[in-house]
Design a protein around this motif. Sequence first.
Motif, PDB file in Angstrom:
ATOM      1  N   GLU B  20      30.704 -23.507-122.940  1.00 37.87           N
ATOM      2  CA  GLU B  20      31.226 -24.170-121.742  1.00 37.87           C
ATOM      3  C   GLU B  20      31.003 -23.313-120.507  1.00 37.87           C
ATOM      4  N   LEU B  61      31.340 -29.723-128.275  1.00 42.89           N
ATOM      5  CA  LEU B  61      31.770 -29.429-126.912  1.00 42.89           C
ATOM      6  C   LEU B  61      32.176 -30.720-126.204  1.00 42.89           C
ATOM      7  N   GLY B  65      35.765 -31.963-124.720  1.00 40.55           N
ATOM      8  CA  GLY B  65      35.854 -32.540-123.387  1.00 40.55           C
ATOM      9  C   GLY B  65      36.609 -33.857-123.403  1.00 40.55           C
ATOM     10  N   ASN B  98      34.854 -30.812-113.796  1.00 37.77           N
ATOM     11  CA  ASN B  98      33.974 -30.431-114.908  1.00 37.77           C
ATOM     12  C   ASN B  98      32.692 -31.248-114.875  1.00 37.77           C
ATOM     13  N   LEU B 101      30.155 -30.839-117.838  1.00 43.84           N
ATOM     14  CA  LEU B 101      30.771 -31.299-119.080  1.00 43.84           C
ATOM     15  C   LEU B 101      30.855 -32.824-119.101  1.00 43.84           C
TER      16      LEU B 101
END
Lengths: 205, 205
Positions: B20, B61, B65, B98, B101
């Motif tokens: 991240e 990941l 998220g 983010n 992300l």
Amino acid sequence: MKTTPYHHGALKEGLLAAAETILQRDGLAALTLRAAAREAGVSHAAPAHHFGDLSGLLSELAAEGFRRFGAQLKSATQATDSRRWDGARAYLAFATENPALFQLMFRSDRLDPTNPSLQEARMQALGLLAGASETPVDHPTVEQLGKILGGWALIHGFTMLQLDGRLKGLLRIAPEGTTTDALLEAMLATADRNELAPAKVARDA
Amino acid sequence: MKTTPYHHGALKEGLLAAAETILQRDGLAALTLRAAAREAGVSHAAPAHHFGDLSGLLSELAAEGFRRFGAQLKSATQATDSRRWDGARAYLAFATENPALFQLMFRSDRLDPTNPSLQEARMQALGLLAGASETPVDHPTVEQLGKILGGWALIHGFTMLQLDGRLKGLLRIAPEGTTTDALLEAMLATADRNELAPAKVARDA
DNA sequence: TGTACATCAGTGAACGCGCGTTCACTGATGTAC
DNA sequence: TGTACATCAGTGAACGCGCGTTCACTGATGTAC
């Protein structure tokens, strides 16, 4: 009758066509300068001559995409018998027919933001969105921008969700036989009872 | 006082955190298995032990998220003093905080669609979207789906346009000092005068 | 409480791959006179 | 009409790079007895 002449003659166009073939067939990740050269049947060093680097080629390709996109939006919204949301329908249709190209066009990380050809084509195409029905304004109020954005975000969001496969889940719980287009029409019907409509703004985006 | 023990102890979590960091700092293109290993301070062959390949790591990941995204949506919409579009505001806020992300989460080409952890987390988070205000339905009509999609597409579209830098052009012609948030509020105000609102559907997306 | 052994977690060297880029080159074309 | 020369377009070998993957290995941990 000359076969494979030393000078291609129209290699730039040939490379763009090759690049689009790769984009459609293998996806954005497979689109490299070398792959484009291979597809076009020239040596791998040739593309650099015309595009400099990969983002140059991608930007040209995106620009071409915006030109075609703009043309389709234009003919959809300016037809004499066009209905209220035909611009939105054309928006989705273009993305559905050219999924990888559409994603490239809006995927900023791969494009060269300073490419003038791309900037010009994008502005032309996206300007149409804002200018579908009302008189243009040079200095729109925030309220007017809210209206423009409402229509744009609505169809852009639907389109992106569709391209990323997010509508599949909804279709699974929908009445049997429901299509993506039916979902679009249902959404537009909802929007149709309010003010979420395209308004006109003087070119830019 | 042991320094750099042979066994890391929590390398999987460490690698996700490292990934991240890279995502935020260098972008998705820079996120490779080797880079994650480097960032986490382990040998480059270690990540394969935990994730198999890159799409395994990216999927984990993305799942993480979605869990955080879902939690933020939940607390925004279920607060006692929450207003009508707070889910949408939280949607944009998460994406703004983010960006890389968020794009990974919705960028299907890099993720493993069969990853169960990802599927579960996504369903949880996106189910909240549909279920913000009304009673759940198991077999929604097309009309109900149209309403759900209207709200979702509207905020998703706005968010994607913002992340891809497409709102900059609008802000340039907007009244001086207009912010992205002001555009959002203007758009929501437009939508607020109609039926484009979240409806409830039994988890799925 | 100790010992033997299996299993797990991480190492580090090595491999092959496709990429972008460089560079000296050559074939083709255009232009000056 | 011909010739010399500059310029342009494309070639192909070579380079270094970071990547994923493989593989024999070693250090640490857990477990059976």
